[in-house]
Design a protein around this motif. Structure first.
Motif, PDB file in Angstrom:
ATOM      1  N   LEU A   1      13.274 -62.827 -76.372  1.00 10.57           N
ATOM      2  CA  LEU A   1      14.573 -63.240 -76.924  1.00 10.57           C
ATOM      3  C   LEU A   1      15.281 -64.282 -76.056  1.00 10.57           C
ATOM      4  N   GLY A   2      14.982 -64.278 -74.758  1.00  4.36           N
ATOM      5  CA  GLY A   2      15.651 -65.208 -73.845  1.00  4.36           C
ATOM      6  C   GLY A   2      15.581 -66.665 -74.308  1.00  4.36           C
ATOM      7  N   PRO A   3      14.363 -67.170 -74.567  1.00  7.10           N
ATOM      8  CA  PRO A   3      14.265 -68.575 -74.984  1.00  7.10           C
ATOM      9  C   PRO A   3      14.955 -68.847 -76.316  1.00  7.10           C
ATOM     10  N   VAL A   4      15.001 -67.845 -77.182  1.00 10.99           N
ATOM     11  CA  VAL A   4      15.662 -68.034 -78.478  1.00 10.99           C
ATOM     12  C   VAL A   4      17.170 -68.182 -78.279  1.00 10.99           C
ATOM     13  N   LEU A   5      17.747 -67.306 -77.475  1.00  7.50           N
ATOM     14  CA  LEU A   5      19.182 -67.412 -77.184  1.00  7.50           C
ATOM     15  C   LEU A   5      19.502 -68.705 -76.449  1.00  7.50           C
ATOM     16  N   GLN A   6      18.616 -69.089 -75.531  1.00 11.04           N
ATOM     17  CA  GLN A   6      18.798 -70.349 -74.816  1.00 11.04           C
ATOM     18  C   GLN A   6      18.797 -71.515 -75.817  1.00 11.04           C
ATOM     19  N   GLY A   7      17.906 -71.434 -76.779  1.00 12.94           N
ATOM     20  CA  GLY A   7      17.832 -72.470 -77.805  1.00 12.94           C
ATOM     21  C   GLY A   7      19.096 -72.523 -78.654  1.00 12.94           C
ATOM     22  N   TYR A   8      19.555 -71.363 -79.092  1.00  9.57           N
ATOM     23  CA  TYR A   8      20.765 -71.327 -79.917  1.00  9.57           C
ATOM     24  C   TYR A   8      21.959 -71.883 -79.154  1.00  9.57           C
ATOM     25  N   LEU A   9      22.117 -71.445 -77.901  1.00  7.04           N
ATOM     26  CA  LEU A   9      23.359 -71.742 -77.181  1.00  7.04           C
ATOM     27  C   LEU A   9      23.338 -73.053 -76.416  1.00  7.04           C
ATOM     28  N   VAL A  10      22.196 -73.404 -75.867  1.00 11.02           N
ATOM     29  CA  VAL A  10      22.179 -74.541 -74.941  1.00 11.02           C
ATOM     30  C   VAL A  10      21.355 -75.717 -75.470  1.00 11.02           C
ATOM     31  N   ASP A  11      20.098 -75.466 -75.768  1.00  3.60           N
ATOM     32  CA  ASP A  11      19.243 -76.559 -76.220  1.00  3.60           C
ATOM     33  C   ASP A  11      19.546 -76.886 -77.670  1.00  3.60           C
ATOM     34  N   GLY A  12      19.112 -78.043 -78.114  1.00  4.57           N
ATOM     35  CA  GLY A  12      19.346 -78.431 -79.499  1.00  4.57           C
ATOM     36  C   GLY A  12      18.449 -77.641 -80.426  1.00  4.57           C
ATOM     37  N   PRO A  13      18.718 -77.713 -81.735  1.00  3.18           N
ATOM     38  CA  PRO A  13      17.788 -77.090 -82.685  1.00  3.18           C
ATOM     39  C   PRO A  13      16.457 -77.828 -82.606  1.00  3.18           C
ATOM     40  N   VAL A  14      15.379 -77.081 -82.644  1.00  4.62           N
ATOM     41  CA  VAL A  14      14.051 -77.693 -82.651  1.00  4.62           C
ATOM     42  C   VAL A  14      13.832 -78.319 -84.023  1.00  4.62           C
TER      43      VAL A  14
END
Lengths: 188, 188
Positions: free
Chosen positions: A172-185
């Motif tokens: 779940l860590g990378p998913v939350l990182q994606g939602y909150l910090v990184d852009g949408p893939v």
């Protein structure tokens, strides 16, 4: 009833009648018939008071502060780790499950949870990420965290009930990182 | 009561008493006092019968079949698109929200939903992905989908309520693809 109990009682009534946003420490003091300084003496802000009325044995605003102190790098992983740790002790989990259940079945409880989460939790998280679509990012993170505790502790979906906390942090860590910090893939 | 209604009634009782896994088309026929062929005439399998008893106006097993026909490429995006489309019509959404609510508050309903999702939905999805950790993958996908409908339609978290379906497909698609098909992203 002692003073502290009278404050909690007044707060519970105010959150239910006015919702989270329109409840104030001052208003609660007035309704409890005590000095506002006393409310501040017992409770470190509205979020702490709300957590108390909901029988939530943690102050979510404080936890979020702590998670955010580490900056945006690996924010997603830290958030999942902190969140799942909060849910781990069975007696605390019972209170949290009850809170989620009531938000599912009562519009009043749903409204309180919505306003509370928006202001104290996801708003802070998303604005820490600093993007213009902060609200959607925060809400997506919220949806995954709500979903994982419901699937793990309420519906008890096999695979999630027996996963370790470490395993879930890894997934779940990378998913939350994606939602909150990184852009949408973006799809290719 | 006509024959079809008698079958649905017997099925509802059997799902409630025995759970999803231990209910059979044959057993339902016996309890309804009809020939098993009649049950098969009205309902295309146990999943369809379950959906009917739950007043869910779609057959999830059929939808999943359709999503899987496209193979694993872009499976996550197709799944989100299909899932959100199912939830869109307000009158259908009402029945689905009621189903989710009951699974939150009744252990019997939670058990039915759990067994049903495991067998007909996430089991198929995950085994299509073919990985050894298929059950965890399916459960993670389930948790995000459960979370998004609860946040969007029950708790009504701002940001999610006003997002368009297209926007959600763009954000959630890669996450579901990651859970079901691609490996977990390892932190550097």
């Amino acid at each position: 009833m002692d003073t502290r109990a009278a404050i909690v009682d007044a707060a519970r009534k105010s959150f239910a009648a006015r919702g989270y946003d329109k409840t104030s420490m001052r208003g609660v003091a007035r309704e409890a018939g005590v000095d506002p300084a006393l409310v501040h003496h017992y409770f470190d802000g509205k979020a702490a008071l709300f957590a108390e009325t909901m029988a939530v044995p943690v102050n979510p605003a404080e936890l979020i502060e702590r998670v955010l102190e580490g900056g945006t790098e690996r924010l997603g992983w830290r958030l999942v780790e902190t969140f799942l740790t909060v849910w781990e002790p069975p007696e605390r989990r019972e209170a949290l499950v009850a809170l989620v259940r009531s938000a599912m079945t009562s519009e009043e409880a749903a409204r309180m949870l919505r306003e509370f989460l928006g202001r104290e939790v996801f708003g802070r998280l998303a604005s820490a990420a600093g993007a213009e679509d902060a609200q959607l990012r925060g809400a997506l993170a919220a949806s995954q965290m709500i979903g994982v505790v419901i699937a793990r502790y309420v519906v008890r979906v096999p695979g999630l009930t027996d996963a370790s906390r470490g395993e879930l942090v890894e997934r779940l860590g990378p998913v939350l990182q994606g939602y909150l910090v990184d852009g949408p893939v973006r799809p290719e």
